[in-house]
Design an enzyme around this catalytic site. Structure first.
Site, mmCIF file in Angstrom:
data_model
loop_
_atom_site.group_PDB
_atom_site.id
_atom_site.type_symbol
_atom_site.label_atom_id
_atom_site.label_comp_id
_atom_site.label_asym_id
_atom_site.label_seq_id
_atom_site.Cartn_x
_atom_site.Cartn_y
_atom_site.Cartn_z
ATOM 1 N NE ARG A 108 -1.616 -2.439 2.851
ATOM 2 C CZ ARG A 108 -1.815 -3.703 2.295
ATOM 3 N NH1 ARG A 108 -2.438 -4.122 1.441
ATOM 4 N NH2 ARG A 108 -0.750 -4.618 2.738
ATOM 5 C CB THR A 109 3.484 2.518 2.131
ATOM 6 O OG1 THR A 109 2.777 2.195 3.360
ATOM 7 C CG2 THR A 109 4.249 3.757 2.258
ATOM 8 C CE LYS A 136 28.114 -3.439 -7.983
ATOM 9 N NZ LYS A 136 28.263 -2.720 -9.166
ATOM 10 N NE ARG A 157 7.248 0.706 4.726
ATOM 11 C CZ ARG A 157 6.313 0.086 4.684
ATOM 12 N NH1 ARG A 157 6.223 -1.165 4.176
ATOM 13 N NH2 ARG A 157 5.505 0.951 4.870
ATOM 14 C CG HIS A 185 3.941 4.108 8.583
ATOM 15 N ND1 HIS A 185 4.176 5.120 7.369
ATOM 16 C CD2 HIS A 185 3.456 2.858 7.873
ATOM 17 C CE1 HIS A 185 3.774 4.355 6.151
ATOM 18 N NE2 HIS A 185 3.450 3.135 6.290
#
Length: 356
Positions: A108-109, A136, A157, A185
């Site tokens: 959803r986000t 890397k 996120r 959030h």
């Protein structure tokens, strides 16, 4: 502060040029004493709310940075977008690029931010950690420094609390916290409060009951803090080992908001206006043995004693917390809640980019 109308810059310049030409060629235009604007200008005024705010080019990292006035402005823009996605809205962010960096799974986000930017006329580039130079050994800090060179605004996120805030120190373009582990959030909390306003009509004078994994749920951490800007009562329902963290309850207490804790969900049901259900977050537990997925289950029988006008919300994904039988109940607001995420994120993107 009331919203005012936004005028499309290109159209406004065209009207101004026509007005200048008329003023030199026709004295009747210069001497017109009427207070009514020219017909051309009436046609180009855009119903895109421009609000007085301080979000232009700012990071969105925590709900603590918001006040009631800022919330009002965000919700004003979001409501306008939801009410009328006029064609001119789809060109607000033309030429702008959103960079997304998700180091944890998201449906959803991630998709709602992508949809929001595209609906505003912008484009989206996405960092896939599994295919990036992070493998890397490149640092998060160097990664975000590079990403900001390719875009105008970013959303990130990360599973580590505070990591997004740390990354924000290295970039000058707006960075939005899309969730940082068990931390916060903020955009979810914004869409949650917006949903309550849209569904119930007010956020004041209501009782919000949060159910489930309150220890690990960043959505309830942010929501509880943001709700302290309103006149509400908070109720927490969870097993003792999954109760709301002390740092959250202490923050809420300092704001003078009533808090009550329960283990039995039915004890809190009768007084509830908003039942905010969260899943037990398996990925946050140190071992499978500690995971108790069936602690609470919302069924039609659960809502027998509930208020007729209450609503059931969930940040989703749903696992075992809400029976699918609830989906047809008009009080089930969680899918409408998810859709509201697009309008809130459209509003945030537009405001951070200085487009309204």
């Amino acid at each position: 502060n009331p919203p005012v109308l936004c005028v499309d810059p290109a159209a406004k310049r065209a009207v101004s040029e026509r007005q200048r030409q008329f003023s030199f060629s026709d004295s009747r235009v210069r001497n017109n004493s009427s207070s009514d604007p020219p017909a051309e200008e009436l046609q180009v005024e855009r119903l895109i709310p421009v609000v007085r705010h301080n979000l232009n080019n700012k990071h969105i990292l925590s709900v603590k940075q918001f006040d009631r006035n800022t919330l009002h402005q965000i919700f004003t823009v979001a409501h306008q977008f939801k009410r009328n996605l006029a064609p001119e809205i789809h060109t607000l962010a033309t030429g702008c690029v959103l960079g997304t960096m998700f180091f944890e799974p998201s449906t959803r986000t991630h998709l709602s931010f992508t949809s929001a930017m595209q609906r505003l006329g912008g484009t989206v580039i996405t960092l896939s950690p599994s295919e990036s130079s992070l493998l890397k050994g490149e640092s998060i800090e160097d990664t975000v420094r590079n990403i900001q060179g390719y875009c105008d605004i970013m959303v990130m996120r990360h599973p580590t609390p505070g990591q997004v805030t740390s990354a924000a120190r290295y970039v000058s373009k707006p960075l939005i916290n899309g969730g940082d582990g068990v931390g916060e959030h903020p955009t979810q909390a914004l869409l949650d409060v917006f949903t309550i306003r849209e569904e119930i009509g007010t956020v004041n004078g209501i009782t919000v009951t949060m159910v489930g994994d309150l220890k690990h749920g960043r959505t309830v951490h942010s929501l509880a803090r943001l709700l302290t800007l309103y006149n509400v009562k908070l109720q927490y329902v969870s097993p003792p080992e999954l109760e709301m963290p002390r740092e959250v309850t202490e923050y809420v207490e300092k704001k003078g908001i009533s808090q009550t804790s329960y283990v039995n969900m039915l004890d809190a049901m009768a007084s509830t206006d908003v039942l905010y259900v969260t899943r037990i977050q398996k990925e946050r537990f140190p071992s499978p043995e500690d995971y108790a997925k069936d602690s609470y289950l919302i069924t039609p029988e659960t809502l027998i004693k509930a208020k007729p006008g209450m609503i059931v919300m969930h940040p989703l994904p749903r696992v075992n917390e809400i029976s699918v039988e609830i989906d047809a109940d008009p009080r089930a607001a969680y899918f409408r809640q998810a859709e509201n995420g697009v309008y809130i994120r459209m509003a945030l993107l537009a405001m951070l980019l200085g487009k309204c």
